[in-house]
Design a protein around this motif. Structure first.
Motif, PDB file in Angstrom:
ATOM      1  N   LEU A  76       0.850  -1.186   0.000  1.00 33.44           N
ATOM      2  CA  LEU A  76       0.000   0.000   0.000  1.00 33.44           C
ATOM      3  C   LEU A  76       0.893   1.246   0.000  1.00 33.44           C
ATOM      4  CD1 LEU A  76      -2.558  -1.190   2.704  1.00 33.44           C
ATOM      5  CD2 LEU A  76      -3.038  -0.915   0.277  1.00 33.44           C
ATOM      6  N   TYR A  77       0.461   2.267  -0.716  1.00 32.83           N
ATOM      7  CA  TYR A  77       1.172   3.548  -0.694  1.00 32.83           C
ATOM      8  C   TYR A  77       0.301   4.503   0.127  1.00 32.83           C
ATOM      9  CZ  TYR A  77       3.825   7.615  -2.040  1.00 32.83           C
ATOM     10  OH  TYR A  77       4.596   8.743  -1.992  1.00 32.83           O
ATOM     11  N   VAL A  78       0.750   4.749   1.354  1.00 32.36           N
ATOM     12  CA  VAL A  78      -0.096   5.469   2.309  1.00 32.36           C
ATOM     13  C   VAL A  78       0.498   6.851   2.623  1.00 32.36           C
ATOM     14  CG1 VAL A  78      -1.127   5.378   4.623  1.00 32.36           C
ATOM     15  CG2 VAL A  78      -0.870   3.282   3.290  1.00 32.36           C
ATOM     16  N   ILE A  79      -0.233   7.886   2.232  1.00 29.37           N
ATOM     17  CA  ILE A  79       0.212   9.247   2.557  1.00 29.37           C
ATOM     18  C   ILE A  79      -0.588   9.732   3.772  1.00 29.37           C
ATOM     19  CG2 ILE A  79       0.899   9.847   0.205  1.00 29.37           C
ATOM     20  CD1 ILE A  79      -1.812  11.393  -0.023  1.00 29.37           C
ATOM     21  N   LYS A  80      -0.102  10.845   4.348  1.00 34.77           N
ATOM     22  CA  LYS A  80      -0.885  11.463   5.416  1.00 34.77           C
ATOM     23  C   LYS A  80      -1.316  12.838   4.900  1.00 34.77           C
ATOM     24  CE  LYS A  80       2.022  10.239   9.111  1.00 34.77           C
ATOM     25  NZ  LYS A  80       2.310  10.351  10.555  1.00 34.77           N
ATOM     26  N   HIS A  81      -2.550  13.181   5.183  1.00 32.46           N
ATOM     27  CA  HIS A  81      -3.056  14.483   4.740  1.00 32.46           C
ATOM     28  C   HIS A  81      -3.951  15.059   5.822  1.00 32.46           C
ATOM     29  CE1 HIS A  81      -4.796  17.623   2.274  1.00 32.46           C
ATOM     30  NE2 HIS A  81      -3.855  17.379   1.364  1.00 32.46           N
ATOM     31  N   ASP A  82      -3.797  16.369   6.062  1.00 33.05           N
ATOM     32  CA  ASP A  82      -4.583  17.004   7.127  1.00 33.05           C
ATOM     33  C   ASP A  82      -6.072  16.978   6.813  1.00 33.05           C
ATOM     34  OD1 ASP A  82      -2.267  17.470   8.413  1.00 33.05           O
ATOM     35  OD2 ASP A  82      -2.030  19.547   7.705  1.00 33.05           O
ATOM     36  N   ASP A  83      -6.393  16.948   5.529  1.00 28.21           N
ATOM     37  CA  ASP A  83      -7.793  16.986   5.115  1.00 28.21           C
ATOM     38  C   ASP A  83      -8.138  15.712   4.354  1.00 28.21           C
ATOM     39  OD1 ASP A  83     -10.129  18.267   5.207  1.00 28.21           O
ATOM     40  OD2 ASP A  83      -9.450  20.054   4.120  1.00 28.21           O
TER      41      ASP A  83
ATOM     42  N   ALA B 292      -8.340   4.242  -0.524  1.00 30.66           N
ATOM     43  CA  ALA B 292      -8.826   3.432   0.605  1.00 30.66           C
ATOM     44  C   ALA B 292      -8.200   3.975   1.885  1.00 30.66           C
ATOM     45  CB  ALA B 292      -8.433   1.976   0.406  1.00 30.66           C
ATOM     46  N   ILE B 293      -8.746   3.551   3.000  1.00 31.96           N
ATOM     47  CA  ILE B 293      -8.135   3.918   4.282  1.00 31.96           C
ATOM     48  C   ILE B 293      -7.788   2.624   5.012  1.00 31.96           C
ATOM     49  CG2 ILE B 293      -8.432   5.106   6.488  1.00 31.96           C
ATOM     50  CD1 ILE B 293     -10.362   6.971   4.902  1.00 31.96           C
ATOM     51  N   ASN B 294      -6.513   2.415   5.207  1.00 30.56           N
ATOM     52  CA  ASN B 294      -6.056   1.164   5.833  1.00 30.56           C
ATOM     53  C   ASN B 294      -5.294   1.494   7.123  1.00 30.56           C
ATOM     54  OD1 ASN B 294      -5.573   1.018   2.631  1.00 30.56           O
ATOM     55  ND2 ASN B 294      -6.442  -0.913   3.342  1.00 30.56           N
ATOM     56  N   TYR B 295      -5.945   1.636   8.227  1.00 27.80           N
ATOM     57  CA  TYR B 295      -7.314   1.262   8.519  1.00 27.80           C
ATOM     58  C   TYR B 295      -7.919   2.413   9.284  1.00 27.80           C
ATOM     59  CZ  TYR B 295      -5.329  -2.973   6.852  1.00 27.80           C
ATOM     60  OH  TYR B 295      -4.686  -3.872   6.047  1.00 27.80           O
ATOM     61  N   PRO B 296      -9.208   2.704   9.083  1.00 26.16           N
ATOM     62  CA  PRO B 296      -9.784   3.939   9.618  1.00 26.16           C
ATOM     63  C   PRO B 296      -9.871   3.989  11.143  1.00 26.16           C
ATOM     64  CG  PRO B 296     -11.464   2.573   8.554  1.00 26.16           C
ATOM     65  CD  PRO B 296     -10.140   1.932   8.275  1.00 26.16           C
ATOM     66  N   ILE B 297      -9.939   2.823  11.774  1.00 27.21           N
ATOM     67  CA  ILE B 297      -9.960   2.806  13.247  1.00 27.21           C
ATOM     68  C   ILE B 297      -8.828   1.890  13.705  1.00 27.21           C
ATOM     69  CG2 ILE B 297     -11.324   2.365  15.330  1.00 27.21           C
ATOM     70  CD1 ILE B 297     -13.857   2.669  13.661  1.00 27.21           C
ATOM     71  N   ALA B 298      -7.895   2.456  14.443  1.00 31.58           N
ATOM     72  CA  ALA B 298      -6.790   1.620  14.948  1.00 31.58           C
ATOM     73  C   ALA B 298      -7.371   0.586  15.914  1.00 31.58           C
ATOM     74  CB  ALA B 298      -5.746   2.495  15.630  1.00 31.58           C
ATOM     75  N   LEU B 299      -6.673  -0.532  16.041  1.00 31.81           N
ATOM     76  CA  LEU B 299      -7.240  -1.684  16.762  1.00 31.81           C
ATOM     77  C   LEU B 299      -7.772  -1.383  18.170  1.00 31.81           C
ATOM     78  CD1 LEU B 299      -4.602  -4.343  15.590  1.00 31.81           C
ATOM     79  CD2 LEU B 299      -6.968  -4.129  14.797  1.00 31.81           C
ATOM     80  N   PRO B 300      -7.039  -0.647  19.017  1.00 35.41           N
ATOM     81  CA  PRO B 300      -7.545  -0.463  20.396  1.00 35.41           C
ATOM     82  C   PRO B 300      -8.883   0.267  20.450  1.00 35.41           C
ATOM     83  CG  PRO B 300      -5.258   0.241  20.227  1.00 35.41           C
ATOM     84  CD  PRO B 300      -5.733  -0.009  18.825  1.00 35.41           C
ATOM     85  N   PHE B 301      -9.220   0.984  19.388  1.00 32.64           N
ATOM     86  CA  PHE B 301     -10.439   1.813  19.418  1.00 32.64           C
ATOM     87  C   PHE B 301     -11.613   1.168  18.686  1.00 32.64           C
ATOM     88  CE2 PHE B 301      -6.576   4.544  18.877  1.00 32.64           C
ATOM     89  CZ  PHE B 301      -6.338   4.659  20.245  1.00 32.64           C
ATOM     90  N   LEU B 302     -11.437  -0.053  18.224  1.00 30.72           N
ATOM     91  CA  LEU B 302     -12.521  -0.757  17.537  1.00 30.72           C
ATOM     92  C   LEU B 302     -13.581  -1.203  18.554  1.00 30.72           C
ATOM     93  CD1 LEU B 302     -10.527  -3.082  15.108  1.00 30.72           C
ATOM     94  CD2 LEU B 302     -12.109  -1.259  14.433  1.00 30.72           C
TER      95      LEU B 302
END
Ligand SMILES: Cc1ncc(COP(=O)(O)O)c(C=O)c1O
Length: 369
Positions: A287-294, A310-320
């Motif tokens: 996956l090519y994952v960038i970070k963007h403020d918006d 895509a968002i990999n992954y939108p909720i990190a594991l502890p917060f699922l």
């Protein structure tokens, strides 16, 4: 002009190899090589060779591979296993399924992999192992992780589901831990046409235990030494993977070229951070994952322009919701918490044409102008 850029293109890869793939599928059916058989054996041998390990045990999928590997390590009820706070849920759910207790550890802000700085404070008298994930295709900091594991007498199972052929200081991932697991889910860097997975190890005892556990607790029909499960790579998937395996290095190089274009062209853009590859690590860009403020607005803008992200992954594991019962706090996983709101994965696959890569870059440049 709007171009259609899908997140992946599995059809293109099939069409490129259609003749070979169609032949082995027909051959498997013609000979009823459905369970085990020559294609499964060949794939296990070839995959072990390409990773440079002595044993490969093929199983039903990458999730089972983790579960079975932990069973093979002798995980007991209540044993604690440290996993990164940001991954696909297979990494943590399998610990629970294997009767262990999941302990999350924050990830590194830039590499998205488990941060060794935070591992030791999570170690207790019940800790038995660590599962580093080479997330997105970038190796975790294996030198530090192995050092900690040795000091505390812990096992290490590398989750290589996203990192076929990645390497750390010249050594391929999957060879650092006691065992390593792979997924061959269709969209992975090496993908079957259905579910498939494998465990690799240099330890014959671990390999035998894993194979036994995956095959109803016995290596010979009717000879059940223990209770196990049924998790096997089927013949058709093994045949397809055997066709694809010789292309893996070429495909990896192509992914690296796409990533290079992205990083070179996107690095100057305001509000955007291109992925950082730590020194000594060879990323294979599942996956090519960038970070963007918006991030959310950018995803909408790109979709309106024909580009899937895509968002990999939108909720990190502890917060699922699955882990709500542990009442875990964002302050304890600040990097995973922040990253989950900023990450966005851009299309990347070996067959991606340069004009599509440039189109994605141009649309990101236009965003908010
Ligand atoms: C990091 C990670 N671990 C494990 C798995 C599980 O693999 P599978 O889907 O083959 O069960 C995946 C697959 O998405 C993954 O990305």
């Amino acid at each position: 002009m709007t171009l259609k850029v899908s997140f992946n293109d599995l059809k293109k890869q099939y069409l490129d190899l259609k003749k070979e793939i169609d032949f082995v599928i027909k051959d498997t059916i013609k000979n009823s090589f459905f369970i085990r058989g020559p294609y499964v054996e060949k794939f296990e041998q070839d995959f072990a060779k390409i990773i440079g390990v002595n044993h490969c045990v093929s199983v039903g999928n990458g999730t089972d591979a983790l579960y079975i590997a932990m069973k093979a390590m002798g995980l007991q009820t209540g044993d604690e296993v440290i996993v990164p706070a940001h991954s696909w849920i297979s990494t943590s759910e399998t610990v629970t399924q294997a009767s262990g207790k999941v302990i999350f550890c924050d990830t590194d802000k830039d590499t998205f992999t488990i941060d060794p700085k935070h591992i030791e404070k999570n170690i207790t008298s019940r800790t038995v192992g660590i599962i580093p994930v080479h997330l997105y295709g970038q190796p975790a900091d294996m030198e530090s992780i192995i050092k900690i594991a040795k000091k505390h007498n812990l096992w290490v199972i590398e989750d290589c589901a996203q990192a076929h052929l990645a390497n750390y200081k010249g050594k391929i991932v999957g060879t650092f831990g006691d065992a390593a697991t792979f997924s061959f889910y269709p969209g992975k860097n090496l993908g079957a046409m259905g579910d498939a997975g494998a465990i690799v190890t240099n330890n014959i005892k671990i390999a035998d235990k894993a194979a036994m556990y995956a095959r109803h607790g016995g290596l010979k029909k009717g000879d059940h030494q223990i209770e196990g499960i049924n998790s096997r790579m089927d013949g058709i998937q093994a045949a397809i993977l055997s066709v694809k395996l010789p292309y893996l290095l070429r495909w990896t190089n192509k992914r690296q070229k796409v990533a290079e274009i992205y990083s070179n062209q996107l690095k100057e853009i305001k509000d955007l951070k291109v992925p950082k590859v730590a020194i000594g690590r060879k990323h294979v860009w599942h996956l090519y994952v960038i970070k963007h403020d918006d991030r959310d607005e950018l995803a909408k803008y790109l979709l309106n322009n024909g580009i899937q992200t895509a968002i990999n992954y939108p909720i990190a594991l502890p917060f699922l919701p699955a882990y709500k019962k542990y009442k875990l706090r964002a302050e304890d996983f600040p990097n995973a918490y922040l990253n989950q709101s900023q990450i966005i994965s851009l299309p990347i696959y070996p067959e991606m044409e340069k004009k599509k890569v440039n189109y994605v870059v141009n649309k990101i440049r236009e965003f908010k102008k």
